[in-house]
Scaffold this active site. Sequence first.
Site, PDB file in Angstrom:
ATOM      1  N   CYS A   1     -67.214 -22.639  67.278  1.00  0.00           N
ATOM      2  CA  CYS A   1     -67.436 -22.132  68.024  1.00  0.00           C
ATOM      3  C   CYS A   1     -66.744 -23.734  69.368  1.00  0.00           C
ATOM      4  O   CYS A   1     -66.237 -23.599  70.419  1.00  0.00           O
ATOM      5  CB  CYS A   1     -68.601 -22.337  68.511  1.00  0.00           C
ATOM      6  SG  CYS A   1     -69.665 -21.140  68.341  1.00  0.00           S
TER       7      CYS A   1
ATOM      8  N   HIS B   1     -72.880 -16.170  67.173  1.00  0.00           N
ATOM      9  CA  HIS B   1     -73.031 -17.676  66.880  1.00  0.00           C
ATOM     10  C   HIS B   1     -73.534 -17.496  68.648  1.00  0.00           C
ATOM     11  O   HIS B   1     -72.976 -16.444  69.670  1.00  0.00           O
ATOM     12  CB  HIS B   1     -71.539 -19.088  66.790  1.00  0.00           C
ATOM     13  CG  HIS B   1     -71.515 -18.606  65.486  1.00  0.00           C
ATOM     14  ND1 HIS B   1     -71.071 -19.812  65.036  1.00  0.00           N
ATOM     15  CD2 HIS B   1     -72.140 -18.104  64.535  1.00  0.00           C
ATOM     16  CE1 HIS B   1     -71.131 -19.280  64.077  1.00  0.00           C
ATOM     17  NE2 HIS B   1     -71.532 -18.580  62.895  1.00  0.00           N
TER      18      HIS B   1
ATOM     19  N   GLU C   1     -73.704 -19.289  70.924  1.00  0.00           N
ATOM     20  CA  GLU C   1     -72.128 -19.764  72.156  1.00  0.00           C
ATOM     21  C   GLU C   1     -71.361 -19.001  71.729  1.00  0.00           C
ATOM     22  O   GLU C   1     -70.809 -18.606  73.676  1.00  0.00           O
ATOM     23  CB  GLU C   1     -71.081 -21.734  72.067  1.00  0.00           C
ATOM     24  CG  GLU C   1     -71.505 -22.453  70.963  1.00  0.00           C
ATOM     25  CD  GLU C   1     -72.728 -22.598  69.811  1.00  0.00           C
ATOM     26  OE1 GLU C   1     -72.626 -23.685  69.194  1.00  0.00           O
ATOM     27  OE2 GLU C   1     -72.652 -21.483  69.019  1.00  0.00           O
TER      28      GLU C   1
ATOM     29  N   CYS D   1     -70.511 -25.320  65.746  1.00  0.00           N
ATOM     30  CA  CYS D   1     -69.579 -25.054  63.846  1.00  0.00           C
ATOM     31  C   CYS D   1     -67.924 -25.315  65.049  1.00  0.00           C
ATOM     32  O   CYS D   1     -67.648 -25.149  65.557  1.00  0.00           O
ATOM     33  CB  CYS D   1     -69.436 -23.662  63.653  1.00  0.00           C
ATOM     34  SG  CYS D   1     -68.901 -22.404  64.289  1.00  0.00           S
TER      35      CYS D   1
END
Length: 140
Positions: free
Chosen positions: A63, A24, A26, A60
């Site tokens: 993360c 992701h 992040e 999410c």
Amino acid sequence: MVYNNEILGRGRNEVNETKNATRHAEMVAIDQVLEWCHCNDKDPGDVFERTVLYVTVEPCIMCAGALRLLRIPLVVYGCKNDRFGGCGSVLDIPADDLPQTGAPFKCISGYRAEEAVEMLKMFYKQENPNAPKSKARKKD
């Protein structure tokens, strides 16, 4: 990810491209900050505790957990993530009482939210060449 008014990490979703579900935006940015710390002989713990994350979509749950473990003090995001949001939409990782899981952090949501939603729409319509090809349904 911004530290002392300097962007140390920039990420984008690389999940489809890398076939790695953890890539992701992040996580990509976190890796860049870690690399910066290594190259500049800085303690990552000290750096992350003074780093602000700006991101298009609410992190999410995965993360948000990583951000909490790293002791990121502030996350600023545009639009909510109603399916997987870890900063209030599904779970509230930053504020929940989670012993031995880093430090709670502050979230500011809705920053340029309309622009964030439009960016996501464009991404999913045409700008995601790495998205899996949809399978045509068989007609019975």
